[in-house]
Design a protein around this motif. Structure first.
Motif, PDB file in Angstrom:
ATOM      1  N   SER A 171      -6.170  11.336  10.578  1.00 43.64           N
ATOM      2  CA  SER A 171      -6.354  12.930  11.138  1.00 43.64           C
ATOM      3  C   SER A 171      -5.379  13.749   9.765  1.00 43.64           C
ATOM      4  O   SER A 171      -4.990  13.243   9.020  1.00 43.64           O
ATOM      5  CB  SER A 171      -5.465  13.003  12.300  1.00 43.64           C
ATOM      6  OG  SER A 171      -3.986  12.805  12.086  1.00 43.64           O
ATOM      7  N   GLY A 172      -5.763  14.971   9.976  1.00 46.05           N
ATOM      8  CA  GLY A 172      -5.290  15.990   8.943  1.00 46.05           C
ATOM      9  C   GLY A 172      -6.114  16.504   8.243  1.00 46.05           C
ATOM     10  O   GLY A 172      -7.517  15.791   7.770  1.00 46.05           O
ATOM     11  N   ARG A 173      -5.759  17.369   7.594  1.00 44.74           N
ATOM     12  CA  ARG A 173      -6.725  18.082   6.448  1.00 44.74           C
ATOM     13  C   ARG A 173      -6.262  17.865   5.008  1.00 44.74           C
ATOM     14  O   ARG A 173      -6.970  18.350   3.892  1.00 44.74           O
ATOM     15  CB  ARG A 173      -6.857  19.452   6.676  1.00 44.74           C
ATOM     16  CG  ARG A 173      -7.316  19.953   8.060  1.00 44.74           C
ATOM     17  CD  ARG A 173      -7.307  21.560   8.161  1.00 44.74           C
ATOM     18  NE  ARG A 173      -5.899  22.117   8.303  1.00 44.74           N
ATOM     19  CZ  ARG A 173      -5.510  23.209   8.442  1.00 44.74           C
ATOM     20  NH1 ARG A 173      -6.437  24.140   8.300  1.00 44.74           N
ATOM     21  NH2 ARG A 173      -4.234  23.661   8.421  1.00 44.74           N
ATOM     22  N   THR A 174      -5.217  16.971   4.601  1.00 46.36           N
ATOM     23  CA  THR A 174      -4.792  16.711   3.377  1.00 46.36           C
ATOM     24  C   THR A 174      -5.045  15.241   3.066  1.00 46.36           C
ATOM     25  O   THR A 174      -4.058  14.644   2.315  1.00 46.36           O
ATOM     26  CB  THR A 174      -3.398  17.006   3.219  1.00 46.36           C
ATOM     27  OG1 THR A 174      -2.707  16.492   4.211  1.00 46.36           O
ATOM     28  CG2 THR A 174      -3.289  18.502   3.425  1.00 46.36           C
ATOM     29  N   PHE A 175      -6.029  14.522   3.547  1.00 47.08           N
ATOM     30  CA  PHE A 175      -6.117  13.163   3.277  1.00 47.08           C
ATOM     31  C   PHE A 175      -6.043  12.853   1.866  1.00 47.08           C
ATOM     32  O   PHE A 175      -5.588  11.799   1.423  1.00 47.08           O
ATOM     33  CB  PHE A 175      -7.536  12.701   4.018  1.00 47.08           C
ATOM     34  CG  PHE A 175      -7.748  11.206   3.781  1.00 47.08           C
ATOM     35  CD1 PHE A 175      -8.819  10.795   3.078  1.00 47.08           C
ATOM     36  CD2 PHE A 175      -6.998  10.372   4.720  1.00 47.08           C
ATOM     37  CE1 PHE A 175      -9.164   9.297   3.054  1.00 47.08           C
ATOM     38  CE2 PHE A 175      -7.439   8.856   4.410  1.00 47.08           C
ATOM     39  CZ  PHE A 175      -8.227   8.492   3.803  1.00 47.08           C
ATOM     40  N   SER A 176      -6.708  13.546   0.853  1.00 45.17           N
ATOM     41  CA  SER A 176      -6.647  13.123  -0.410  1.00 45.17           C
ATOM     42  C   SER A 176      -5.351  13.145  -1.162  1.00 45.17           C
ATOM     43  O   SER A 176      -5.415  12.656  -2.324  1.00 45.17           O
ATOM     44  CB  SER A 176      -7.817  14.087  -1.101  1.00 45.17           C
ATOM     45  OG  SER A 176      -7.243  15.367  -1.113  1.00 45.17           O
ATOM     46  N   SER A 177      -4.484  13.702  -0.340  1.00 43.58           N
ATOM     47  CA  SER A 177      -3.107  13.869  -0.995  1.00 43.58           C
ATOM     48  C   SER A 177      -2.207  12.567  -0.762  1.00 43.58           C
ATOM     49  O   SER A 177      -1.121  12.365  -0.786  1.00 43.58           O
ATOM     50  CB  SER A 177      -2.434  15.044  -0.660  1.00 43.58           C
ATOM     51  OG  SER A 177      -1.875  14.986   0.759  1.00 43.58           O
ATOM     52  N   TYR A 178      -2.888  11.588   0.316  1.00 44.98           N
ATOM     53  CA  TYR A 178      -2.187  10.445   0.534  1.00 44.98           C
ATOM     54  C   TYR A 178      -2.570   9.332  -0.363  1.00 44.98           C
ATOM     55  O   TYR A 178      -3.676   8.825  -0.342  1.00 44.98           O
ATOM     56  CB  TYR A 178      -2.391  10.390   2.146  1.00 44.98           C
ATOM     57  CG  TYR A 178      -1.565  11.371   3.025  1.00 44.98           C
ATOM     58  CD1 TYR A 178      -2.023  12.447   3.221  1.00 44.98           C
ATOM     59  CD2 TYR A 178      -0.444  10.799   3.526  1.00 44.98           C
ATOM     60  CE1 TYR A 178      -1.210  13.385   3.960  1.00 44.98           C
ATOM     61  CE2 TYR A 178       0.423  11.838   4.350  1.00 44.98           C
ATOM     62  CZ  TYR A 178      -0.095  13.313   4.522  1.00 44.98           C
ATOM     63  OH  TYR A 178       0.620  13.838   5.117  1.00 44.98           O
ATOM     64  N   VAL A 179      -1.552   8.288  -0.479  1.00 42.29           N
ATOM     65  CA  VAL A 179      -1.674   6.904  -0.866  1.00 42.29           C
ATOM     66  C   VAL A 179      -1.939   6.313   0.361  1.00 42.29           C
ATOM     67  O   VAL A 179      -1.533   6.452   1.284  1.00 42.29           O
ATOM     68  CB  VAL A 179      -0.487   6.624  -1.576  1.00 42.29           C
ATOM     69  CG1 VAL A 179      -0.810   5.073  -2.067  1.00 42.29           C
ATOM     70  CG2 VAL A 179      -0.306   7.079  -2.771  1.00 42.29           C
ATOM     71  N   MET A 180      -3.034   5.404   0.313  1.00 44.11           N
ATOM     72  CA  MET A 180      -3.523   4.616   1.687  1.00 44.11           C
ATOM     73  C   MET A 180      -3.300   3.111   1.163  1.00 44.11           C
ATOM     74  O   MET A 180      -3.669   2.732   0.189  1.00 44.11           O
ATOM     75  CB  MET A 180      -4.877   4.934   2.103  1.00 44.11           C
ATOM     76  CG  MET A 180      -4.945   6.460   2.415  1.00 44.11           C
ATOM     77  SD  MET A 180      -4.040   7.019   3.736  1.00 44.11           S
ATOM     78  CE  MET A 180      -4.695   5.909   4.963  1.00 44.11           C
ATOM     79  N   ALA A 181      -3.001   2.340   2.381  1.00 45.42           N
ATOM     80  CA  ALA A 181      -2.781   0.965   2.043  1.00 45.42           C
ATOM     81  C   ALA A 181      -3.330   0.077   3.310  1.00 45.42           C
ATOM     82  O   ALA A 181      -3.257   0.568   4.200  1.00 45.42           O
ATOM     83  CB  ALA A 181      -1.135   0.689   1.844  1.00 45.42           C
ATOM     84  N   TRP A 182      -3.493  -1.110   3.134  1.00 46.99           N
ATOM     85  CA  TRP A 182      -3.523  -2.059   4.148  1.00 46.99           C
ATOM     86  C   TRP A 182      -2.482  -3.253   3.965  1.00 46.99           C
ATOM     87  O   TRP A 182      -2.481  -3.440   2.968  1.00 46.99           O
ATOM     88  CB  TRP A 182      -4.887  -2.666   4.200  1.00 46.99           C
ATOM     89  CG  TRP A 182      -6.050  -1.936   4.278  1.00 46.99           C
ATOM     90  CD1 TRP A 182      -6.967  -1.256   3.650  1.00 46.99           C
ATOM     91  CD2 TRP A 182      -6.681  -1.543   5.737  1.00 46.99           C
ATOM     92  NE1 TRP A 182      -7.765  -0.444   4.271  1.00 46.99           N
ATOM     93  CE2 TRP A 182      -7.782  -0.923   5.761  1.00 46.99           C
ATOM     94  CE3 TRP A 182      -6.245  -1.892   7.068  1.00 46.99           C
ATOM     95  CZ2 TRP A 182      -8.620  -0.307   6.573  1.00 46.99           C
ATOM     96  CZ3 TRP A 182      -6.800  -1.468   8.033  1.00 46.99           C
ATOM     97  CH2 TRP A 182      -8.105  -0.529   7.993  1.00 46.99           C
ATOM     98  N   PHE A 183      -1.951  -3.584   5.187  1.00 45.08           N
ATOM     99  CA  PHE A 183      -1.086  -4.432   5.284  1.00 45.08           C
ATOM    100  C   PHE A 183      -1.423  -5.493   6.318  1.00 45.08           C
ATOM    101  O   PHE A 183      -2.498  -5.308   7.057  1.00 45.08           O
ATOM    102  CB  PHE A 183       0.359  -3.922   5.632  1.00 45.08           C
ATOM    103  CG  PHE A 183       1.250  -3.281   4.645  1.00 45.08           C
ATOM    104  CD1 PHE A 183       0.957  -1.995   4.247  1.00 45.08           C
ATOM    105  CD2 PHE A 183       2.084  -3.913   4.129  1.00 45.08           C
ATOM    106  CE1 PHE A 183       1.439  -1.363   3.223  1.00 45.08           C
ATOM    107  CE2 PHE A 183       2.872  -3.048   3.033  1.00 45.08           C
ATOM    108  CZ  PHE A 183       2.724  -2.065   2.707  1.00 45.08           C
ATOM    109  N   ARG A 184      -1.024  -6.823   6.591  1.00 43.48           N
ATOM    110  CA  ARG A 184      -1.431  -7.603   7.419  1.00 43.48           C
ATOM    111  C   ARG A 184      -0.105  -8.323   7.975  1.00 43.48           C
ATOM    112  O   ARG A 184       0.813  -8.579   7.125  1.00 43.48           O
ATOM    113  CB  ARG A 184      -2.728  -8.713   7.007  1.00 43.48           C
ATOM    114  CG  ARG A 184      -1.985  -9.506   5.871  1.00 43.48           C
ATOM    115  CD  ARG A 184      -3.076 -10.377   5.309  1.00 43.48           C
ATOM    116  NE  ARG A 184      -3.115 -11.242   4.385  1.00 43.48           N
ATOM    117  CZ  ARG A 184      -3.787 -12.186   3.894  1.00 43.48           C
ATOM    118  NH1 ARG A 184      -5.113 -11.784   4.161  1.00 43.48           N
ATOM    119  NH2 ARG A 184      -3.526 -12.782   2.726  1.00 43.48           N
TER     120      ARG A 184
END
Length: 124
Positions: free
Chosen positions: A25-38
């Motif tokens: 959600s949100g309008r600033t997605f491109s300013s976030y580092v994204m990751a996957w964990f398991r």
């Protein structure tokens, strides 16, 4: 505040493929580092892969290199994890995570926002 919703998990045979998606959600997605964990049963949560805000830089844990690919579509507020050549040891609940680029950190963390997780089961 960022809300993350994962999808795409399921049951697959060894050697198969799955693609996980995580919508933010949100309008600033491109300013976030994204990751996957398991997190596998009885084990601690572990880092899988991460991608920078622009998508131009990625990082992987050694066990998934050359098999998994993380990518993002900032126009759709979505990060993906393409998983190929799956192995039974990839069985786990997979979590999407986010961190504002304004904060310091590395691929492993810290991450401030987490999804609910999606189950991936690989049969032998």
């Amino acid at each position: 505040q960022v809300q993350l919703v994962e999808s795409g998990g399921g049951l697959v045979q060894a050697g198969g493929s799955l693609r996980l998606s995580c919508v933010a959600s949100g309008r600033t997605f491109s300013s976030y580092v994204m990751a996957w964990f398991r997190q596998a049963p009885g084990k601690e949560r572990e880092f899988v892969a991460a991608v920078s805000g622009s998508g131009g830089s990625t990082g992987y844990t050694d066990s998934v290199k050359a098999r998994f690919t993380i990518s993002r579509d900032n126009a759709k507020n979505t990060v993906y994890l393409q998983m190929n050549s799956l192995k039974p040891e990839d069985t786990a609940v997979y979590y999407c995570a986010a961190r504002s680029s304004a904060y310091g950190g590395n691929w492993y963390g810290p991450f401030h926002y987490w999804g609910q997780g999606t189950q991936v089961t690989v049969s032998s």
